[in-house]
Design a protein around this motif. Sequence first.
Motif, short mmCIF file in Angstrom:
data_model
loop_
_atom_site.label_atom_id
_atom_site.label_comp_id
_atom_site.label_asym_id
_atom_site.label_seq_id
_atom_site.Cartn_x
_atom_site.Cartn_y
_atom_site.Cartn_z
N VAL A 77 -2.54 -16.12 -36.13
CA VAL A 77 -3.51 -15.17 -36.66
C VAL A 77 -4.40 -14.69 -35.53
O VAL A 77 -4.44 -15.29 -34.45
CB VAL A 77 -4.38 -15.82 -37.76
N ASN A 78 -5.12 -13.63 -35.77
CA ASN A 78 -6.08 -13.13 -34.80
C ASN A 78 -7.28 -14.08 -34.78
O ASN A 78 -8.03 -14.17 -35.75
CB ASN A 78 -6.51 -11.72 -35.20
N VAL A 79 -7.46 -14.81 -33.69
CA VAL A 79 -8.52 -15.81 -33.63
C VAL A 79 -9.89 -15.19 -33.40
O VAL A 79 -10.91 -15.87 -33.53
CB VAL A 79 -8.24 -16.85 -32.51
N ASP A 80 -9.93 -13.90 -33.06
CA ASP A 80 -11.21 -13.25 -32.75
C ASP A 80 -11.37 -11.93 -33.51
O ASP A 80 -11.53 -10.87 -32.91
CB ASP A 80 -11.30 -13.01 -31.24
N PRO A 81 -11.36 -11.99 -34.85
CA PRO A 81 -11.48 -10.74 -35.62
C PRO A 81 -12.89 -10.15 -35.57
O PRO A 81 -13.07 -8.99 -35.90
CB PRO A 81 -11.14 -11.19 -37.06
N TRP A 82 -13.87 -10.93 -35.15
CA TRP A 82 -15.25 -10.46 -35.07
C TRP A 82 -15.66 -10.19 -33.63
O TRP A 82 -16.79 -10.42 -33.23
CB TRP A 82 -16.19 -11.50 -35.69
N GLU A 83 -14.73 -9.66 -32.84
CA GLU A 83 -14.97 -9.51 -31.41
C GLU A 83 -16.18 -8.63 -31.11
O GLU A 83 -16.92 -8.90 -30.16
CB GLU A 83 -13.72 -8.94 -30.72
N GLY A 84 -16.40 -7.60 -31.90
CA GLY A 84 -17.55 -6.72 -31.65
C GLY A 84 -18.86 -7.49 -31.73
O GLY A 84 -19.70 -7.41 -30.83
N PHE A 85 -19.04 -8.23 -32.82
CA PHE A 85 -20.24 -9.04 -32.98
C PHE A 85 -20.32 -10.11 -31.90
O PHE A 85 -21.38 -10.35 -31.31
CB PHE A 85 -20.25 -9.71 -34.36
N ASN A 86 -19.18 -10.76 -31.64
CA ASN A 86 -19.16 -11.85 -30.67
C ASN A 86 -19.53 -11.37 -29.26
O ASN A 86 -20.25 -12.06 -28.52
CB ASN A 86 -17.79 -12.51 -30.64
#
Length: 232
Positions: free
Chosen positions: A26-35
């Motif tokens: 799965v995509n482990v970083d779906p919240w990359e923008g926030f992160n």
Amino acid sequence: MHVFRHLFVSTLLLLTPMFAFAEEPVNVDPWEGFNRAMFSFNDTLDRYALKPAAQGYKAITPDIVETGVSNFFGNLSDIGSMLNNLLQLKGNAAGQDLGRVLFNSTVGLGGIIDIATPMGLPQHNEDFGQTLGYWGVDTGPYLVLPLLGPSNIRDGIGRIPDSMVDPVGEVDSIRTRNQLYGLRIIDTRASLLAAEELLTGDRYTAMRDAYLQRREFLVNDGKAAAFDQDQF
């Protein structure tokens, strides 16, 4: 023992219904923008406050004192490690943690001197996030926490019970407690000064991948799993 094991697994399933036991990449970083935004905030704070403080601490503190401070906080962390090893049914490791606390807290002058390691009692550094991982709880998405840095949903939740068994939190004097928290943060940051020189390219991606791989390594007790680069 079997009854305890089933009850513990059942409890985890009830308390963490949002976690899926992943079967496919799965995509482990779906919240990359926030992160990335949170990473930038943390990085700015580190660059102008925490890193200079750690560099100053390392420059003026004799090596023997710096080692003593690290040993002291390491001794405190062995208490939580022991409890998490018990939750993972690792009796031998829990016994070693108990031995470390007993020997280092007494003969080792409150943990300032690490006499347990030369005695053959290794440090395990277990936490509740690893305990959840041991029982099969998936990491959930990667998450950068304000001030605390790289994490994920599982490990972030794991910080709550970890903080509840942190001996520093039991110090009555608010001033002394906050000083201990601050000293531990500075000591931890100072220990990472050399390692950060190894980061190349995109610092966000490098730190994310390093964190995820290290956590996988720790959950599996040193047996690192291969990461599918397509996940990143």
